[in-house]
Design an enzyme around this catalytic site. Structure first.
Site, PDB file in Angstrom:
ATOM      1  N   HIS A 193       0.255   0.205   9.823  1.00 24.25           N
ATOM      2  CA  HIS A 193      -1.056   0.669   9.386  1.00 24.25           C
ATOM      3  C   HIS A 193      -1.850   1.231  10.565  1.00 24.25           C
ATOM      4  O   HIS A 193      -3.057   1.440  10.466  1.00 24.25           O
ATOM      5  CB  HIS A 193      -1.855  -0.468   8.738  1.00 24.25           C
ATOM      6  N   GLY A 231       0.802  -1.206   0.000  1.00 26.17           N
ATOM      7  CA  GLY A 231       0.000   0.000   0.000  1.00 26.17           C
ATOM      8  C   GLY A 231       0.834   1.254   0.000  1.00 26.17           C
ATOM      9  O   GLY A 231       1.952   1.287   0.539  1.00 26.17           O
ATOM     10  N   SER A 232       0.314   2.319  -0.618  1.00 26.01           N
ATOM     11  CA  SER A 232       0.965   3.621  -0.527  1.00 26.01           C
ATOM     12  C   SER A 232       0.854   4.131   0.908  1.00 26.01           C
ATOM     13  O   SER A 232       0.067   3.637   1.712  1.00 26.01           O
ATOM     14  CB  SER A 232       0.300   4.603  -1.485  1.00 26.01           C
ATOM     15  N   GLY A 233       1.645   5.140   1.222  1.00 24.42           N
ATOM     16  CA  GLY A 233       1.670   5.681   2.567  1.00 24.42           C
ATOM     17  C   GLY A 233       2.870   5.233   3.368  1.00 24.42           C
ATOM     18  O   GLY A 233       3.096   5.724   4.482  1.00 24.42           O
ATOM     19  N   HIS A 234       3.665   4.304   2.792  1.00 23.69           N
ATOM     20  CA  HIS A 234       4.868   3.813   3.468  1.00 23.69           C
ATOM     21  C   HIS A 234       6.144   4.331   2.802  1.00 23.69           C
ATOM     22  O   HIS A 234       7.229   3.811   3.053  1.00 23.69           O
ATOM     23  CB  HIS A 234       4.891   2.286   3.478  1.00 23.69           C
ATOM     24  N   ASP A 285      -1.631  -8.482   0.966  1.00 24.04           N
ATOM     25  CA  ASP A 285      -0.417  -8.606   0.160  1.00 24.04           C
ATOM     26  C   ASP A 285      -0.129 -10.068  -0.171  1.00 24.04           C
ATOM     27  O   ASP A 285       0.161 -10.418  -1.323  1.00 24.04           O
ATOM     28  CB  ASP A 285       0.784  -8.013   0.902  1.00 24.04           C
ATOM     29  N   LYS A 343       5.597  -8.415   2.144  1.00 21.78           N
ATOM     30  CA  LYS A 343       5.417  -8.219   3.577  1.00 21.78           C
ATOM     31  C   LYS A 343       4.226  -9.041   4.052  1.00 21.78           C
ATOM     32  O   LYS A 343       3.231  -9.174   3.345  1.00 21.78           O
ATOM     33  CB  LYS A 343       5.182  -6.734   3.897  1.00 21.78           C
TER      34      LYS A 343
END
Length: 351
Positions: free
Chosen positions: A238, A73-76, A129, A124
Protein backbone atom coordinates in the site's frame (compact mmCIF):
# COMPACT_ATOMS: atom_id res chain seq x y z
CA UNK A 1 -11.57 6.98 9.92
CA UNK A 2 -11.95 8.63 6.48
CA UNK A 3 -10.04 6.76 3.79
CA UNK A 4 -8.08 9.88 2.78
CA UNK A 5 -6.74 10.14 6.34
CA UNK A 6 -5.44 6.54 6.25
CA UNK A 7 -3.14 7.41 3.37
CA UNK A 8 -1.51 10.34 5.13
CA UNK A 9 -3.05 13.15 3.08
CA UNK A 10 -4.84 16.23 4.31
CA UNK A 11 -8.30 17.57 3.54
CA UNK A 12 -6.94 19.87 0.82
CA UNK A 13 -5.65 16.80 -1.04
CA UNK A 14 -9.04 15.15 -1.31
CA UNK A 15 -10.38 14.97 -4.84
CA UNK A 16 -12.57 17.90 -5.82
CA UNK A 17 -15.24 16.94 -8.35
CA UNK A 18 -13.89 15.12 -11.39
CA UNK A 19 -10.21 15.59 -10.73
CA UNK A 20 -8.17 14.52 -13.76
CA UNK A 21 -5.59 11.83 -13.18
CA UNK A 22 -3.45 10.22 -15.87
CA UNK A 23 -4.88 6.73 -15.63
CA UNK A 24 -7.08 4.55 -17.83
CA UNK A 25 -10.18 5.04 -15.70
CA UNK A 26 -13.55 6.70 -16.11
CA UNK A 27 -13.88 8.28 -12.69
CA UNK A 28 -12.03 7.65 -9.42
CA UNK A 29 -15.40 7.07 -7.75
CA UNK A 30 -16.36 4.21 -10.10
CA UNK A 31 -13.09 2.30 -10.38
CA UNK A 32 -14.31 -0.78 -8.49
CA UNK A 33 -17.63 -0.96 -10.36
CA UNK A 34 -15.85 -0.58 -13.70
CA UNK A 35 -13.26 -3.18 -12.69
CA UNK A 36 -16.03 -5.67 -11.90
CA UNK A 37 -17.74 -4.95 -15.22
CA UNK A 38 -14.51 -5.59 -17.07
CA UNK A 39 -13.89 -8.87 -15.26
CA UNK A 40 -17.41 -10.02 -16.06
CA UNK A 41 -16.96 -9.18 -19.74
CA UNK A 42 -13.56 -10.86 -20.02
CA UNK A 43 -14.22 -14.06 -18.06
CA UNK A 44 -17.52 -15.87 -18.65
CA UNK A 45 -16.23 -18.70 -16.45
CA UNK A 46 -16.66 -16.31 -13.52
CA UNK A 47 -19.86 -14.97 -12.00
CA UNK A 48 -19.67 -11.33 -10.92
CA UNK A 49 -22.17 -10.26 -8.26
CA UNK A 50 -22.22 -6.48 -8.64
CA UNK A 51 -24.70 -6.00 -5.78
CA UNK A 52 -22.47 -7.65 -3.19
CA UNK A 53 -19.22 -6.96 -5.09
CA UNK A 54 -18.10 -10.57 -5.35
CA UNK A 55 -16.32 -12.70 -7.94
CA UNK A 56 -17.46 -16.34 -7.88
CA UNK A 57 -17.11 -19.45 -9.98
CA UNK A 58 -19.87 -19.43 -12.60
CA UNK A 59 -20.35 -23.16 -12.12
CA UNK A 60 -21.08 -22.65 -8.43
CA UNK A 61 -19.84 -24.68 -5.48
CA UNK A 62 -19.50 -28.44 -5.63
CA UNK A 63 -21.50 -30.18 -2.90
CA UNK A 64 -19.28 -31.49 -0.13
CA UNK A 65 -16.28 -29.32 -1.08
CA UNK A 66 -14.75 -26.85 1.36
CA UNK A 67 -15.09 -23.30 0.02
CA UNK A 68 -11.95 -21.14 -0.12
CA UNK A 69 -12.49 -17.37 0.01
CA UNK A 70 -10.10 -14.44 0.03
CA UNK A 71 -10.19 -10.74 -0.66
CA UNK A 72 -8.73 -7.34 -0.02
CA UNK A 73 -8.52 -3.88 -1.45
CA UNK A 74 -8.53 -3.35 -5.20
CA UNK A 75 -5.29 -2.22 -6.79
CA UNK A 76 -3.46 -5.49 -6.15
CA UNK A 77 -4.75 -7.30 -9.24
CA UNK A 78 -4.63 -10.07 -10.23
CA UNK A 79 -4.91 -10.76 -6.50
CA UNK A 80 -7.56 -11.99 -5.69
CA UNK A 81 -10.06 -12.12 -8.55
CA UNK A 82 -7.51 -13.62 -10.93
CA UNK A 83 -7.23 -16.72 -8.77
CA UNK A 84 -10.92 -17.67 -8.65
CA UNK A 85 -11.56 -21.01 -10.30
CA UNK A 86 -11.08 -24.77 -9.96
CA UNK A 87 -8.00 -25.57 -7.92
CA UNK A 88 -7.88 -22.23 -6.14
CA UNK A 89 -10.50 -19.81 -4.79
CA UNK A 90 -14.26 -20.21 -4.79
CA UNK A 91 -14.80 -16.48 -4.28
CA UNK A 92 -12.97 -13.18 -4.04
CA UNK A 93 -14.18 -10.07 -2.21
CA UNK A 94 -12.66 -6.86 -3.65
CA UNK A 95 -12.83 -3.68 -1.63
CA UNK A 96 -12.32 -0.14 -2.85
CA UNK A 97 -8.75 0.77 -3.82
CA UNK A 98 -6.39 -0.18 -0.98
CA UNK A 99 -9.40 -0.60 1.33
CA UNK A 100 -10.64 -3.79 2.97
CA UNK A 101 -13.90 -5.38 1.82
CA UNK A 102 -16.70 -4.80 4.31
CA UNK A 103 -18.06 -7.64 6.49
CA UNK A 104 -21.32 -7.82 4.53
CA UNK A 105 -19.34 -8.67 1.38
CA UNK A 106 -17.47 -11.47 3.07
CA UNK A 107 -20.64 -12.80 4.68
CA UNK A 108 -22.36 -12.83 1.28
CA UNK A 109 -19.43 -14.79 -0.15
CA UNK A 110 -19.66 -17.34 2.66
CA UNK A 111 -23.38 -17.80 2.09
CA UNK A 112 -22.90 -18.11 -1.67
CA UNK A 113 -20.15 -20.75 -1.54
CA UNK A 114 -20.73 -22.89 1.56
CA UNK A 115 -22.09 -26.21 0.29
CA UNK A 116 -22.08 -27.86 3.70
CA UNK A 117 -18.40 -28.70 4.17
CA UNK A 118 -17.42 -25.38 5.69
CA UNK A 119 -15.41 -22.36 4.58
CA UNK A 120 -11.75 -21.34 4.88
CA UNK A 121 -10.89 -17.64 4.69
CA UNK A 122 -7.43 -16.56 3.50
CA UNK A 123 -6.74 -13.17 5.08
CA UNK A 124 -3.70 -10.95 4.58
CA UNK A 125 -2.46 -9.42 7.83
CA UNK A 126 -3.75 -5.87 7.54
CA UNK A 127 -5.83 -4.45 10.36
CA UNK A 128 -8.91 -3.67 8.27
CA UNK A 129 -8.88 -7.06 6.55
CA UNK A 130 -8.42 -8.93 9.82
CA UNK A 131 -11.21 -7.08 11.62
CA UNK A 132 -13.73 -7.24 8.76
CA UNK A 133 -13.12 -10.90 7.91
CA UNK A 134 -13.28 -11.79 11.61
CA UNK A 135 -16.60 -10.02 12.03
CA UNK A 136 -17.98 -11.75 8.94
CA UNK A 137 -16.81 -15.12 10.27
CA UNK A 138 -18.55 -14.47 13.59
CA UNK A 139 -21.79 -13.50 11.86
CA UNK A 140 -21.56 -16.56 9.64
CA UNK A 141 -21.01 -18.83 12.64
CA UNK A 142 -24.19 -17.46 14.21
CA UNK A 143 -25.99 -18.54 11.04
CA UNK A 144 -24.63 -22.08 11.20
CA UNK A 145 -21.59 -21.86 8.91
CA UNK A 146 -18.31 -23.48 9.95
CA UNK A 147 -15.55 -20.98 9.18
CA UNK A 148 -11.80 -21.20 9.64
CA UNK A 149 -9.22 -18.51 8.92
CA UNK A 150 -5.65 -18.64 7.60
CA UNK A 151 -3.69 -15.45 8.32
CA UNK A 152 -0.92 -14.63 5.85
CA UNK A 153 1.98 -12.67 7.39
CA UNK A 154 5.06 -13.35 5.28
CA UNK A 155 6.68 -9.90 4.86
CA UNK A 156 9.94 -9.73 6.81
CA UNK A 157 10.48 -6.01 6.15
CA UNK A 158 8.80 -4.75 9.32
CA UNK A 159 7.25 -6.28 12.41
CA UNK A 160 4.62 -3.56 12.76
CA UNK A 161 3.56 -1.07 10.11
CA UNK A 162 1.01 1.62 9.32
CA UNK A 163 -1.63 -0.99 8.52
CA UNK A 164 -0.69 -3.99 10.68
CA UNK A 165 0.17 -5.43 14.03
CA UNK A 166 2.84 -7.96 13.13
CA UNK A 167 4.23 -8.86 9.71
CA UNK A 168 2.29 -7.84 6.61
CA UNK A 169 0.69 -10.33 4.24
CA UNK A 170 2.05 -10.18 0.69
CA UNK A 171 3.29 -12.62 -1.96
CA UNK A 172 2.81 -15.78 0.09
CA UNK A 173 -0.94 -15.25 -0.37
CA UNK A 174 -0.60 -16.76 -3.86
CA UNK A 175 1.16 -19.85 -2.48
CA UNK A 176 -1.42 -20.29 0.29
CA UNK A 177 -4.35 -19.94 -2.11
CA UNK A 178 -2.79 -22.41 -4.54
CA UNK A 179 -1.97 -25.23 -2.13
CA UNK A 180 -5.09 -24.79 0.04
CA UNK A 181 -7.24 -24.62 -3.07
CA UNK A 182 -5.71 -27.80 -4.45
CA UNK A 183 -6.35 -29.70 -1.24
CA UNK A 184 -9.93 -28.41 -1.04
CA UNK A 185 -10.52 -29.59 -4.60
CA UNK A 186 -9.58 -33.12 -3.51
CA UNK A 187 -12.32 -33.16 -0.91
CA UNK A 188 -10.24 -32.54 2.21
CA UNK A 189 -11.90 -31.25 5.37
CA UNK A 190 -11.88 -27.60 6.44
CA UNK A 191 -9.41 -28.46 9.19
CA UNK A 192 -7.03 -30.04 6.68
CA UNK A 193 -7.36 -27.19 4.18
CA UNK A 194 -6.70 -24.54 6.83
CA UNK A 195 -3.79 -26.56 8.20
CA UNK A 196 -1.98 -26.79 4.87
CA UNK A 197 -2.58 -23.08 4.30
CA UNK A 198 -1.05 -22.27 7.67
CA UNK A 199 1.90 -24.54 6.89
CA UNK A 200 2.51 -22.85 3.53
CA UNK A 201 2.40 -19.44 5.21
CA UNK A 202 4.83 -20.55 7.93
CA UNK A 203 7.20 -21.84 5.23
CA UNK A 204 7.16 -18.52 3.32
CA UNK A 205 8.91 -15.18 3.67
CA UNK A 206 8.84 -12.10 1.40
CA UNK A 207 10.56 -8.76 0.89
CA UNK A 208 9.96 -5.95 -1.63
CA UNK A 209 11.90 -3.11 -3.20
CA UNK A 210 10.19 -0.11 -4.80
CA UNK A 211 11.65 2.10 -7.52
CA UNK A 212 8.64 4.43 -7.50
CA UNK A 213 5.44 5.00 -5.55
CA UNK A 214 1.88 4.07 -6.47
CA UNK A 215 -0.76 6.66 -7.35
CA UNK A 216 -4.19 6.03 -5.83
CA UNK A 217 -6.81 7.24 -8.37
CA UNK A 218 -8.79 9.22 -5.80
CA UNK A 219 -5.63 11.02 -4.63
CA UNK A 220 -4.09 11.72 -8.02
CA UNK A 221 -0.45 11.85 -7.01
CA UNK A 222 2.21 9.35 -5.89
CA UNK A 223 1.97 8.20 -2.29
CA UNK A 224 5.55 9.24 -1.51
CA UNK A 225 8.47 11.01 -3.15
CA UNK A 226 11.42 8.90 -4.22
CA UNK A 227 14.38 10.52 -6.01
CA UNK A 228 15.47 8.94 -9.29
CA UNK A 229 18.64 7.52 -7.75
CA UNK A 230 16.99 6.03 -4.64
CA UNK A 231 14.92 2.94 -3.82
CA UNK A 232 12.64 2.05 -0.91
CA UNK A 233 13.80 -1.25 0.61
CA UNK A 234 11.04 -3.20 2.37
CA UNK A 235 8.12 -1.23 0.97
CA UNK A 236 4.56 -2.42 1.63
CA UNK A 237 1.97 -3.09 -1.06
CA UNK A 238 0.00 0.00 0.00
CA UNK A 239 3.06 2.20 -0.22
CA UNK A 240 3.92 1.86 3.46
CA UNK A 241 7.55 2.76 4.15
CA UNK A 242 10.04 -0.03 4.53
CA UNK A 243 13.25 -0.47 6.43
CA UNK A 244 15.33 2.21 4.70
CA UNK A 245 16.04 4.18 1.56
CA UNK A 246 19.09 3.18 -0.42
CA UNK A 247 20.97 4.05 -3.57
CA UNK A 248 19.80 2.42 -6.81
CA UNK A 249 22.26 -0.30 -7.76
CA UNK A 250 22.49 -3.04 -10.43
CA UNK A 251 19.78 -5.69 -10.32
CA UNK A 252 22.19 -8.44 -9.24
CA UNK A 253 23.14 -6.44 -6.15
CA UNK A 254 19.55 -5.64 -5.24
CA UNK A 255 18.52 -9.25 -5.77
CA UNK A 256 21.37 -10.50 -3.59
CA UNK A 257 20.35 -8.09 -0.84
CA UNK A 258 16.73 -9.21 -1.01
CA UNK A 259 17.66 -12.92 -0.95
CA UNK A 260 19.95 -12.43 2.03
CA UNK A 261 17.31 -10.39 3.87
CA UNK A 262 14.66 -13.06 3.34
CA UNK A 263 16.98 -15.92 4.32
CA UNK A 264 17.98 -14.14 7.52
CA UNK A 265 14.44 -14.73 8.81
CA UNK A 266 13.55 -17.92 6.93
CA UNK A 267 13.70 -21.63 7.81
CA UNK A 268 15.38 -22.33 4.42
CA UNK A 269 18.83 -23.86 4.72
CA UNK A 270 21.48 -25.29 2.41
CA UNK A 271 20.16 -28.44 0.73
CA UNK A 272 16.52 -27.29 0.82
CA UNK A 273 14.22 -26.77 -2.13
CA UNK A 274 12.17 -23.61 -2.60
CA UNK A 275 9.23 -22.27 -4.52
CA UNK A 276 10.44 -18.86 -5.72
CA UNK A 277 8.10 -16.05 -6.77
CA UNK A 278 9.58 -12.91 -8.29
CA UNK A 279 6.58 -10.62 -8.38
CA UNK A 280 6.17 -7.31 -10.17
CA UNK A 281 4.57 -4.50 -8.21
CA UNK A 282 2.57 -3.20 -11.18
CA UNK A 283 4.84 -1.11 -13.39
CA UNK A 284 7.90 -3.30 -13.84
CA UNK A 285 8.52 -4.80 -17.30
CA UNK A 286 8.72 -8.57 -17.48
CA UNK A 287 12.20 -8.19 -18.96
CA UNK A 288 13.40 -6.63 -15.71
CA UNK A 289 11.68 -9.28 -13.59
CA UNK A 290 13.52 -12.04 -15.46
CA UNK A 291 16.80 -10.17 -14.98
CA UNK A 292 16.03 -10.11 -11.26
CA UNK A 293 15.02 -13.78 -11.22
CA UNK A 294 18.33 -14.81 -12.80
CA UNK A 295 20.18 -12.93 -10.09
CA UNK A 296 17.95 -14.45 -7.39
CA UNK A 297 18.63 -17.96 -8.69
CA UNK A 298 22.38 -17.32 -8.69
CA UNK A 299 22.34 -16.00 -5.13
CA UNK A 300 20.23 -18.92 -3.87
CA UNK A 301 22.69 -21.34 -5.50
CA UNK A 302 25.48 -19.68 -3.53
CA UNK A 303 23.48 -20.50 -0.39
CA UNK A 304 23.03 -24.11 -1.52
CA UNK A 305 19.26 -23.73 -2.07
CA UNK A 306 17.60 -25.24 -5.14
CA UNK A 307 14.65 -23.60 -6.87
CA UNK A 308 12.16 -26.42 -7.33
CA UNK A 309 9.35 -24.30 -8.78
CA UNK A 310 9.23 -20.71 -9.99
CA UNK A 311 6.78 -17.98 -10.86
CA UNK A 312 7.73 -14.69 -12.52
CA UNK A 313 5.26 -11.90 -13.27
CA UNK A 314 2.65 -9.58 -11.79
CA UNK A 315 0.66 -11.47 -9.15
CA UNK A 316 0.41 -9.17 -6.10
CA UNK A 317 0.66 -5.62 -7.38
CA UNK A 318 0.42 -2.12 -5.95
CA UNK A 319 -1.30 -0.18 -8.73
CA UNK A 320 1.48 1.45 -10.80
CA UNK A 321 4.36 0.99 -8.38
CA UNK A 322 7.66 0.05 -10.01
CA UNK A 323 9.72 -2.59 -8.25
CA UNK A 324 9.58 -6.23 -7.27
CA UNK A 325 9.05 -8.56 -4.36
CA UNK A 326 10.59 -11.93 -3.68
CA UNK A 327 8.70 -14.73 -1.95
CA UNK A 328 10.50 -17.93 -0.98
CA UNK A 329 8.60 -20.96 0.29
CA UNK A 330 10.42 -23.92 1.78
CA UNK A 331 9.05 -26.76 -0.34
CA UNK A 332 8.38 -30.24 1.00
CA UNK A 333 6.97 -33.06 -1.17
CA UNK A 334 3.33 -32.37 -0.22
CA UNK A 335 3.55 -28.64 -0.90
CA UNK A 336 5.19 -29.32 -4.27
CA UNK A 337 2.49 -31.82 -5.18
CA UNK A 338 -0.24 -29.33 -4.30
CA UNK A 339 1.57 -26.54 -6.14
CA UNK A 340 1.63 -28.73 -9.26
CA UNK A 341 -2.00 -29.82 -8.93
CA UNK A 342 -4.49 -28.76 -11.64
CA UNK A 343 -5.86 -25.21 -11.54
CA UNK A 344 -7.96 -23.25 -13.99
CA UNK A 345 -8.15 -19.57 -13.09
CA UNK A 346 -7.84 -16.44 -15.22
CA UNK A 347 -4.20 -15.96 -14.20
CA UNK A 348 -2.80 -19.26 -12.95
CA UNK A 349 -3.41 -22.46 -14.90
CA UNK A 350 -2.05 -25.95 -14.37
CA UNK A 351 -2.93 -28.76 -16.80
Amino acid sequence: MPRWRRFGIGPSDRPQGRRRVKKLINDPATVLADLLAGIAAAHPELAVDTEHRLILRAAGSRPGKVALISGGGSGHEPLHAGFVGPGMLDAACPGEVFTSPVPDQVLAAIRATDSGAGVVLVVKNYTGDVLNFQLAAELAAEQGHQVRTVLVNDDVAVEDSTFTAGRRGTGATVVVEKVAGALAERGASAVEVASVGERANAASRSFAIALSAATVPAVGRPGFDLPADRIEAGVGIHGEPGRRREALRPARELAAEVVDTVLAEHPLRAGDQAIALVNGLGATPLMELYVVFGAVAARLAEHGITIARSLVGNYVTSLDMAGFSLTLTRADPELLELWDAPADTPVLRRP
